[in-house]
Design a protein around this motif. Structure first.
Motif, PDB file in Angstrom:
ATOM      1  N   PRO A  64       1.695  -1.667  11.830  1.00 45.03           N
ATOM      2  CA  PRO A  64       2.084  -1.438  10.383  1.00 45.03           C
ATOM      3  C   PRO A  64       2.561   0.563  10.368  1.00 45.03           C
ATOM      4  N   GLY A  65       3.032   0.687   9.175  1.00 43.13           N
ATOM      5  CA  GLY A  65       3.206   1.352   8.538  1.00 43.13           C
ATOM      6  C   GLY A  65       4.053   1.431   7.762  1.00 43.13           C
ATOM      7  N   CYS A  66       3.613   2.116   6.422  1.00 47.90           N
ATOM      8  CA  CYS A  66       4.754   2.235   5.006  1.00 47.90           C
ATOM      9  C   CYS A  66       4.973   3.789   4.615  1.00 47.90           C
ATOM     10  N   ASN A  67       5.905   3.684   3.974  1.00 47.10           N
ATOM     11  CA  ASN A  67       6.656   5.300   3.353  1.00 47.10           C
ATOM     12  C   ASN A  67       5.643   6.200   2.357  1.00 47.10           C
ATOM     13  N   VAL A  68       5.477   7.094   2.343  1.00 42.92           N
ATOM     14  CA  VAL A  68       4.025   8.189   1.781  1.00 42.92           C
ATOM     15  C   VAL A  68       4.724   9.102   1.253  1.00 42.92           C
ATOM     16  N   GLU A  69       4.889   8.701   0.021  1.00 40.18           N
ATOM     17  CA  GLU A  69       5.794  10.110  -0.575  1.00 40.18           C
ATOM     18  C   GLU A  69       5.882  11.813  -1.112  1.00 40.18           C
ATOM     19  N   ASN A  70       5.368  12.633  -1.221  1.00 42.83           N
ATOM     20  CA  ASN A  70       4.966  13.842  -1.753  1.00 42.83           C
ATOM     21  C   ASN A  70       5.811  14.607  -3.086  1.00 42.83           C
ATOM     22  N   ALA A  71       4.976  15.229  -3.091  1.00 45.11           N
ATOM     23  CA  ALA A  71       5.248  15.620  -5.034  1.00 45.11           C
ATOM     24  C   ALA A  71       6.692  16.603  -4.283  1.00 45.11           C
ATOM     25  N   ALA A  72       6.582  17.759  -3.243  1.00 43.41           N
ATOM     26  CA  ALA A  72       6.965  17.934  -2.078  1.00 43.41           C
ATOM     27  C   ALA A  72       8.430  17.347  -1.799  1.00 43.41           C
ATOM     28  N   TYR A  73       9.269  16.737  -1.984  1.00 44.32           N
ATOM     29  CA  TYR A  73       9.794  15.635  -1.277  1.00 44.32           C
ATOM     30  C   TYR A  73       9.915  15.743  -0.428  1.00 44.32           C
ATOM     31  N   PRO A  74      10.328  16.906   0.334  1.00 47.54           N
ATOM     32  CA  PRO A  74      10.978  16.675   2.121  1.00 47.54           C
ATOM     33  C   PRO A  74       9.802  15.948   3.101  1.00 47.54           C
ATOM     34  N   SER A  75       8.251  16.709   2.148  1.00 48.81           N
ATOM     35  CA  SER A  75       6.895  16.716   3.210  1.00 48.81           C
ATOM     36  C   SER A  75       6.782  15.240   3.026  1.00 48.81           C
ATOM     37  N   GLY A  76       7.328  13.863   2.743  1.00 45.44           N
ATOM     38  CA  GLY A  76       7.637  12.834   2.882  1.00 45.44           C
ATOM     39  C   GLY A  76       7.808  11.862   3.904  1.00 45.44           C
ATOM     40  N   PHE A 111       1.277  -1.225  -0.045  1.00 43.80           N
ATOM     41  CA  PHE A 111       0.244   0.360   0.636  1.00 43.80           C
ATOM     42  C   PHE A 111       1.026   1.367  -0.016  1.00 43.80           C
ATOM     43  N   ALA A 112       2.276   1.244   0.007  1.00 42.74           N
ATOM     44  CA  ALA A 112       3.221   2.445   0.266  1.00 42.74           C
ATOM     45  C   ALA A 112       2.873   3.439  -0.895  1.00 42.74           C
ATOM     46  N   TYR A 113       2.567   4.391  -0.305  1.00 41.35           N
ATOM     47  CA  TYR A 113       2.486   5.540  -1.413  1.00 41.35           C
ATOM     48  C   TYR A 113       3.849   5.912  -2.008  1.00 41.35           C
ATOM     49  N   ALA A 114       4.679   5.455  -3.521  1.00 46.74           N
ATOM     50  CA  ALA A 114       5.652   5.854  -3.035  1.00 46.74           C
ATOM     51  C   ALA A 114       6.060   6.456  -5.431  1.00 46.74           C
TER      52      ALA A 114
END
Ligand SMILES: [Zn+2]
Length: 139
Positions: A46-58, A23-26
């Motif tokens: 549990p937890g997964c990575n969640v990226e963002n178009a503004a990279y450091p906000s992931g 389910f990670a948003y990458a």
């Protein structure tokens, strides 16, 4: 030396991490990571990575798992497993080592897994030696 691993169901941690890894948003890195914490309450968070178009906000998978633990009522990390793909060990980044330290003792086991299962066991102290933690601020 890895930390104490008695009575910890690492298979359950792996299964939980593997589930949320899907389910990670990458969309940018396409590097999906899943993490699972065994809390002091016996619950697996549990937890997964969640990226963002503004990279450091992931945010990292470990960060998500810690947030889930706190929101779920857990307060301490008994063990954590991190699962990522690729040939290299997917160990927690420096910031996450410190985030884990806030809720875990130096001897807490940190399992690093790949698609086939656990690849290597560490203690938190091995990943973050001579760490600064909550005890430093207690008088
Ligand atoms: Zn991280």
């Amino acid at each position: 030396m890895a930390g104490s691993t008695e009575a910890i169901d690492f298979e359950a941690l792996f299964a939980a991490a593997a589930r949320v890894q899907t389910f990670a948003y990458a969309p940018y890195s396409r590097f999906r990571v899943g993490a699972a914490i065994l809390g002091d309450d016996g619950v697996v968070y549990p937890g997964c990575n969640v990226e963002n178009a503004a990279y450091p906000s992931g945010s990292c998978a470990e960060q998500g798992a810690i947030s889930a633990m706190i929101a779920g009522g857990g307060r301490r990390i008994r063990a954590i497993l991190v699962l990522g793909d690729g040939d290299e060990l997917v160990t927690p980044c420096g910031a996450c080592r410190q985030r884990i330290r806030e809720f875990a003792a130096p001897e807490t086991p940190v399992a690093i897994a790949g698609p086939g299962g656990i690849r290597q066991m560490f203690s938190l102290a091995e990943l973050l030696p001579a760490s600064f933690g909550p005890d430093n601020l207690r008088r």
